[in-house]
Every structure is written in C-alpha cells, then in structure tokens.
Design an enzyme around this catalytic site. Structure first.
Site, short mmCIF file in Angstrom:
data_model
loop_
_atom_site.label_atom_id
_atom_site.label_comp_id
_atom_site.label_asym_id
_atom_site.label_seq_id
_atom_site.Cartn_x
_atom_site.Cartn_y
_atom_site.Cartn_z
N GLU A 298 -6.25 -6.71 -14.21
CA GLU A 298 -7.07 -5.58 -13.77
C GLU A 298 -7.38 -4.62 -14.90
O GLU A 298 -7.24 -3.41 -14.78
CB GLU A 298 -6.35 -4.85 -12.62
CG GLU A 298 -6.12 -5.74 -11.43
CD GLU A 298 -5.51 -5.03 -10.23
OE1 GLU A 298 -4.80 -4.03 -10.43
OE2 GLU A 298 -5.74 -5.50 -9.10
N ASP A 377 -2.10 -10.02 -2.72
CA ASP A 377 -1.81 -8.61 -2.99
C ASP A 377 -1.35 -7.84 -1.77
O ASP A 377 -2.13 -7.09 -1.19
CB ASP A 377 -3.09 -7.96 -3.57
CG ASP A 377 -2.79 -6.63 -4.24
OD1 ASP A 377 -1.61 -6.31 -4.42
OD2 ASP A 377 -3.76 -5.93 -4.58
N GLU A 405 -0.14 0.63 1.09
CA GLU A 405 -1.48 0.64 0.51
C GLU A 405 -2.54 -0.01 1.40
O GLU A 405 -3.58 0.58 1.67
CB GLU A 405 -1.43 -0.07 -0.85
CG GLU A 405 -2.80 -0.25 -1.46
CD GLU A 405 -2.77 -1.06 -2.74
OE1 GLU A 405 -1.68 -1.44 -3.20
OE2 GLU A 405 -3.87 -1.32 -3.28
O1 GCW Z 1 -3.54 -4.02 -5.35
C1 GCW Z 1 -3.61 -3.44 -6.54
C2 GCW Z 1 -3.67 -1.98 -6.30
C3 GCW Z 1 -3.66 -1.23 -7.59
C4 GCW Z 1 -2.39 -1.62 -8.32
C5 GCW Z 1 -2.37 -3.12 -8.50
C6 GCW Z 1 -1.08 -3.58 -9.14
C7 GCW Z 1 -1.21 -0.17 -9.80
O2 GCW Z 1 -4.80 -1.69 -5.57
O3 GCW Z 1 -3.68 0.13 -7.32
O4 GCW Z 1 -2.33 -0.96 -9.55
O5 GCW Z 1 -2.47 -3.75 -7.27
O6 GCW Z 1 -0.18 -3.91 -8.40
O7 GCW Z 1 -0.99 -3.58 -10.34
#
Ligand code: GCW
Length: 839
Positions: A298, A377, A405
């Site tokens: 990311e 995720d 989340e």
């Molecule tokens: O799912 C994503 C989240 C991000 C997070 C990432 C991760 C901290 O939306 O906010 O970043 O995973 O776990 O690295």
C-alpha cells in the site's frame, strides 16, 4: 447460584465513564458472604515501579475497593497469614524454601488460595503481576473458591498494535485521538498511558507497538526517542514492553542521523545506519520490545525496490535488534494494489504466499511473520490465510483487529472472538497431520521458539477507550485468548460482563445474548457466503457500497454481474488460490460440493440461482440473511432496555444510543445490499420483501415546500433511490403528507442523513402536535466515532425513532428541516411501524 431477590438489594451505582473498563473493582453486595482475607500483603519486589511492586499496590487497591478492607504492604517475608506476591525465586530466598509449584514458563504464575496465606508466584515479575490480576478478577466476581494451579501463556508474543500517527490522529481509530502523540511529538503527560498499561497487563498483554504501521521516520528523532523513554517508563511497571513501527525508507528521508541515497537492506551504510538507530533507542529504552515493519505494501517502501527479498528486508532490522534481545515483527500484508480485474487469474488473495515463496527458513531467528487471519483484510468472514501452513521454518503470529475497521467501527456491536476462532481453531492439515492455526502460531506445531499474536486495538483519549463500552469485550477477550486460545468466547464474555457491569444474572444473560448474536447478525446484514463485508472499500470502510469492491485494482472483487457472482479461486478453472492450501484443505475448497456455504462465493463463481447446501439459492440466501440479520439487530435496543436500573445511567444511556443506531443502520445495510443485487440480478425475493415497503412514506412523494428531490448515489442507499434536500442551504423546508394507515399506535422511524459539515435540525409534527425533534450532529459532536461522510450515502444514512405514536387515518404528518453548513436537512423516508413489524 445467587438468587434473584438477592440482586434486588443492589444499590444503583454512580455514573461511570468506562475509563476503568473491567478493572472497576466494584464493591461486592454486602449481602454476599465475604471471605476471610489475610490482613496484609507481602510484595517481594525488587524495586519501586517493578511489576511486583505494582502487583502489591493493585492488590491493596482492589481489595480496599471490593471489600472496604485496607491491607498493609510489606516487602519482606512474614510469618502471619498474608497475600504473598513475588517471583518463585524471590519467594525461595525470602521464605528459605522453594514453593511447591509446577514448572512455570516465561510469564507464567502459580496461584494458591488453599492455605491461610495466598501465594501468587510468578516465573518472573510480570508473571507475578498477572497472577495478582487473576486473583483480583476472582475476588471481584465473588469467586472465593480454594484453588491451586499454575497458568502459563500459550505464546511469548502477546502484543497490541496501535495505528497512532504522530499528529495525534489514529488510522482506523474510533475512540478519539492518540494517547501517545500530539503535534508530531510524544505526549508529555503519560497518565492515560499508565492506565492503558494497567488494562493490558490485566489481560496478559506484554508488548505494545505505539505507532502506525504506515510509519513516519520523525519518530526516530532524538526528541521522540526521549519521548519513547517516557512511554516505556509508563508501561514498565506493568510489564508491557514498548516497540515501534518503522518506515523502511527512513535512511533516505534526511530527518535523522544523516541522509543516505538508498535504503537497500544489503548496503553497508544502511545496515550501520539502522544499527546506530537501534543502539540509540536501547540506550533510552533498555527493555525495548522491537520493531514492526510494513514493507512493500500500500505504497510503503520496502526491500523490493532494490530487488532484495522480504527476508533481506526483515533481517536488516532483526540483526540490529539481535544483540539487544529485540524481536522483529514483519507483516505478511504484502500485495500489489493495482491488479487487473479483467485477468481472470489475478488474485490479491494469492499475494502473501507468492511474496513469501522460497523464503521459509531464510529469516533470522528473532523474526516473526505477522499474518492477518485471512488472505485479504479483516473481512467479516475469510478462509484461514494459507501462509500459516506455508511457513514451517519461520516463526509466525496472527494479526487480529479489535478496532472494527470493516465491522461497524464500534457503532455496531460485533463480538469478534467467534470470528477469530474460525481461524484459530481451523485445522490446516499440513502433511496430513493435525495443524490447528493456534498450534502453529504458538510454535507448537512446527517447534518454533517464538510466535504469538498481535491485535490492532487503536484505543484513544475517549473515556470509553474504543468509543463504545460494549466493544471493550473484544479487547478483554483478545488478551484472554492470547493467553489461552482454547478458552470459550462465551465464558470469557461472562467474566467480562461481571467485571464491567454487574454480577446480576439478567445483566449477564442479556449482554451474552446480544454479543453472541452480534457477529452472525452483522455478517447477515453486511456480506454473506464469503463475498466479504461489502462495505465501501474506497471511502470510509463503514456503510454499504457493494459496487466499490469491483472495477479497481484493490482486488477485493466479487465479480458480480447480471447472472453470476463470486471469485473462482479454484486450481482447475480460477486463480489457483485453493492450491495454496495443504492437500486436504485444497480438495475441500476446490470442489463446490465440499465447500461450506459460508465461503462458497470466496472460492466459486456461480449463478445467483445456484443452490446452496442449505437448499436456498444464492440470491434468496442474500435476501433472507439480510432480513434475518436486521431483524436480530432490531431486538438489540429493547433487550438492552431490560437492564435499565441495573447499570449506571451513563453507560446505560450511551450503550442504548449505540444499539439504537445499530438497529437503524442495519436496515440501511439490509436495504442497500438486497436492492443492489435485486437490481443487478433482476430476480425477485420469493417473500416479496425487497423494494416492497407498505409502511413507508417516501420523502420525495410528500408535499414539498422548500425541499426538492435528490437522486442519491449509490442508488441503493436511499429508499426508492431518492431523498429530499432543502432547496437552499439557508432556508427551512417542509415535507408533509396525509396519513392513510389504519388508526393505531406506531413506532415512527425517520430515515435521514447525517453528514460531516453541518448540524441540520428537524421537527416532526402530526396535526400540528409536536412528536419529536432531532439534530443531525452525531458526526460533528463525535457521539458516533465512525469515519464520516460528506455525502448522502450508506455511511451518513441513519434513523431516528419515536415510539408509541398514536395516529388516525387522515392525520397530517409534517417534517420541517433546517439546513446547516453543507448539510441540506436530507430526508429519505418515514416509516410507521405497527408493533412487531420491521418493514
Ligand atoms: O485494510 C488496510 C487498512 C489500512 C491499514 C492497512 C494495513 C494501516 O484500511 O488503514 O493501514 O490495512 O493493515 O496495513
């Protein structure tokens, strides 16, 4: 068993903010027979602020609060009956004889309440503190049984991660700003840090990573390293070690210790740069836990930039930590977020095993690979990450999310341990041998010396810590499970409830019912059959937006079209993901007839008319599950109301507010998802519920003055696709209608939108008689801490309900809306609910 009438003698407790969570040490009812406790505490501590010192003080505080008894604390052995807390070895030297304890492991303890003296003996100081908390937990629950047992943790690493940014914000945090950072710096006052340390220690957590995995190299500045020293000083008395997340590119960012031209993990300059940083940190924090690294994920930099492997990247830090005894947690959440959906075989779920292939056994022995429970995720349901089976010569830990989340952001009650257990109790059948995930991460299955778990927690400055009182059961249960993954989530919940609220059986039963039905309900009204949560993955991760899953590179695809849905992850015809599992598991998922319904769309691409094992079709299951889930959520506020008077007013009201919100938002979810797939598939609901709402009055069909219709996007987040907004952002609008429902008493719900950037006011009258008024200010006041939206959509859509409104046919309903800021007093519909109807 305590009789009900006994609880009638409970006095009402004073308002509580939630700050003490499960460590309230509420006085036990005087009617309860109290045990004869020793008159003193012997804390065989080595120094002030040591965990044993803390244990002595905690015992004193707890016993005084629970029983009103003030015990003295001595630091040397005593011949009179006492509560003795200390390490096994301190005990042996103080009492001149070794205690009869079984062999204890690191952080383990022995608790013996059978004699005149109570023995709480740890293998180390931390263990002694854990034993003290366990004893206090028993006392606080009125459990005075005579016990003598040893308790050892399942694994050495029982950490929490905080995604706190240096500016004080928290990524995916819903309980206020950071307790660690403000304005780019570590905070000066660490009271909240100590309180957090106390909560963590009481559930056996021994490490905390204080900053976001999307890290910032300015944390390494001398000022902030000194600040880390302050944080560590606050955590140390509770046996919690501090670690930090690193930005892989720090050497090139010029913020600290010189500017290098690369961050290549094999470059000698880079290696010595990190050694220098690491040595510097250990000079300030000698018991520093280690680093957590998110690399090549990311947008985060990593070793792949320089064509090095993930193992090269991890070992860079592991080697720097090694001389100090530190651990490197390296995240397996490595994937390409720009993959191509037109490629049938492309699959983000494949990423972890692919990125780690060939690397098993290549990691330094103080590296732990931290693996999210599923391959994507933190979704509502995922199969177990196959990486747990792939890595046999590498230590692993599971990563969980206490912060919700994707699962309602603490505005929805979702008790998570039953979800976690689907993965931890899953048997991966590696080499055809029993291979439970919990035995893999604890090191048992593959004989690994290290391992354990990390949970992203994200507590904030809010007195409730997470934003919601009930969500704290997830943190409590995480600690209990990290200590012993075999524990029963429901039993943990009961302990938590007794400690957090009351030993009253009605309270325990209600909170157990609510919590145990919450994850199934949320799965039902969000995303079913393994399709994922169906939240808006491009914006807030909060409300519904099924279309957001597809048509982008994030790879959370559903591949839904007019006829079919689901990801084909088979080896025979799909992305090959199922082939990443050991043979027996691969065969189960490869074949649709052996794939469980709850993951069928995760592994297979099928027609909406495909028949499930349950006998329903996929589409009818979607409809039925969403209606069932929302119906369950409708009962939450009323179940909670049964506890009025049994819980202090502050926590009672705050919780009622959230459960009421959840009931309303579950309808938003239900309608959005069912209408989206109804529209896409063109297949009717066999029970004719979807798009048929006999008890609704659409706002756009009312007589409008100063209001106008507004087409909402995504369409499915407004009933009949349309809402109304005021014609100008400064003048009031009125919507009215003549009621045609039969005479009677109804609950009147009004669905409206609460946007960030305005606090519109509404007023509802029937025949000019006032029924109610409300303000759309939950976002601005922070009363709900979820990620806000500036649009009319599934995140801002919400409901207010007025109970027991009596109407006659022909009555005139009138709602006035006064816009504010960017919020044009948006209304979706009004619903008149006869008793028992959900509509
Ligand atoms: O799912 C994503 C989240 C991000 C997070 C990432 C991760 C901290 O939306 O906010 O970043 O995973 O776990 O690295």
């Amino acid at each position: 068993m305590l009789s009900l009438s006994f609880f009638l003698t409970f006095g009402l407790v004073a308002a509580e903010t939630g700050i003490n969570a499960w460590l309230r040490y509420a006085p036990l009812p005087s009617a309860m027979s109290h045990p004869t406790l020793p008159a003193s505490i012997v804390a065989l501590n080595t120094s002030a602020n040591s965990p044993v010192d803390t244990a002595g003080l905690e015992l004193q505080k707890g016993i005084s609060s629970i029983f009103g008894k003030n015990l003295t604390i001595a630091s040397h052995s005593s011949t009179s009956a006492s509560i003795v807390v200390g390490t096994v070895s301190e005990y042996a030297s103080a009492y001149g004889q070794s205690p009869k304890t079984p062999q204890l492991e690191n952080d383990g303890f022995w608790l013996n309440t059978t004699g005149p003296s109570v023995q709480i003996l740890g293998q180390n100081e931390r263990g002694a503190l854990y034993g003290a908390f366990e004893y206090l937990s028993m006392l606080a629950q009125g459990n005075f049984s005579k016990v003598a047992y040893a308790s050892n943790p399942a694994a050495p690493v029982r950490w929490v991660n905080q995604w706190d940014n240096l500016d004080g914000s928290i990524e995916r945090g819903y309980g206020g700003n950071s307790i660690f950072f403000t304005n780019g710096l570590v905070v000066n006052t660490t009271d909240r840090v100590s309180q957090y340390a106390r909560l963590l220690a009481s559930i056996g957590i021994n490490g905390v990573v204080v900053n976001n995995v999307n890290a910032n190299s300015s944390l390494l500045s001398p000022t902030n390293v000194a600040g880390l020293g302050r944080l560590a000083d606050a955590f140390r008395p509770y046996g919690v070690q501090v670690g930090i997340s690193l930005d892989f590119a720090s050497p090139t960012e010029g913020l600290v210790y010189g500017n290098l031209s690369s961050y290549d993990p094999l470059d000698a300059g880079v290696i010595s740069w990190w050694q220098n940083v690491t040595d510097t940190i250990y000079r300030t924090v000698p018991d520093f836990a280690g680093y957590l690294v998110k690399a090549d994920s990311e947008g985060q930099p990593g070793p792949l930039t320089d064509n090095r492997t993930l193992a090269d990247g991890a070992n860079l830090f592991a080697n720097a930590l090694k001389p100090h005894g530190g651990i490197l947690m390296f995240r397996a959440f490595v994937y390409n977020d720009m993959i191509n959906e037109t490629d049938w075989k492309a699959d983000r779920a494949n990423a972890a095993v692919q990125f780690f292939s060939g690397l098993d056994g290549k990691f330094a022995d103080n590296v732990i690979i931290q693996i999210k429970y599923g391959p994507i995720d933190f979704q509502i349901r995922e199969p177990t990450s196959p990486l747990f089976a792939y890595l046999q010569n590498t230590s692993t830990a599971i990563e969980l999310e206490v912060t919700q989340e994707y699962l309602g952001q603490q505005c929805h009650l979702v008790y998570l341990p039953p979800l976690w257990k689907t993965v931890l109790d899953f048997d991966l059948r590696k080499n055809h041998q029993p291979s439970l995930v919990r035995d893999i991460i604890t090191g048992k299955r593959f004989n690994r010396p290290l391992g354990g778990s990390a949970a992203v927690v994200n507590v904030g400055l809010n007195d409730t810590w997470l934003g919601s009182h009930l969500s704290m059961s997830n943190l409590y249960a995480y600690g209990r499970l990290a200590w012993n993954w075999a524990e029963d989530p429901e039993a943990i919940l009961e302990d938590w409830t007794r400690l957090t609220f009351s030993p009253d059986p009605t309270v325990i039963q209600t909170i157990t019912n609510l919590s145990m039905s919450s994850w199934p309900a949320y799965e039902n009204y969000s995303g079913n059959l393994g399709i994922q949560t169906l939240t808006d993955i491009l914006y807030t991760h909060f409300g519904p937006n099924p279309a957001s899953q597809d048509g982008n590179g994030w790879g959370q695809w559903t591949r839904a079209d007019g006829k079919t849905i689901g990801m084909d992850r088979t080896v025979s015809n799909g992305t090959g993901f199922s082939g990443q599992y050991p043979q027996e598991i691969m065969e189960m998922y490869e074949n649709i007839t052996t794939t469980p319904d709850n993951l069928v769309l995760w592994f297979h691409h099928v027609n909406y008319t495909h028949q499930l094992h349950s006998g329903e079709t996929v589409i009818q299951h979607f409809y039925n599950a969403h209606y069932a889930g929302a119906e369950t959520a409708q009962t939450f506020p009323t179940q909670w109301e049964g506890l009025q008077g049994k819980i202090d007013a502050e926590r009672y009201n705050e919780t009622l507010f959230r459960l009421t919100y959840q009931a309303g938002h579950s309808i938003v979810w239900r309608d959005a998802i069912t209408r989206f797939y109804h529209n896409l598939s063109g297949i009717a609901d066999s029970q004719s519920r979807v798009t048929h709402h006999p008890w609704r009055i659409e706002a756009e069909s009312m007589k409008l003055e100063g209001y106008m219709p507004y087409t909402v996007s995504p369409f499915e987040t407004a009933s009949n696709n349309t809402a109304i907004v005021t014609s100008s952002n400064s003048t009031m609008g009125t919507a009215s209608a003549v009621l045609t429902f039969p005479n009677g008493t109804y609950d009147v719900g009004v669905n409206f939108y609460d946007l960030l950037g305005g606090q519109s006011k509404f007023n509802l009258n029937i025949n000019n008689d006032f029924v109610g008024q409300w303000t759309a200010d939950n976002v601005e006041t922070g009363r709900l801490g979820h990620a806000p939206s500036v649009y009319l959509d599934g995140h801002s859509a919400t409901r207010v309900t007025f109970r027991n409104v009596t109407i006659k046919k022909g009555d005139r309903l009138e709602i006035t809306g006064t816009p504010d800021g960017i919020e044009p007093a948006p209304l979706d519909y009004v619903v008149f609910l006869p008793k028992g109807v959900v509509d």
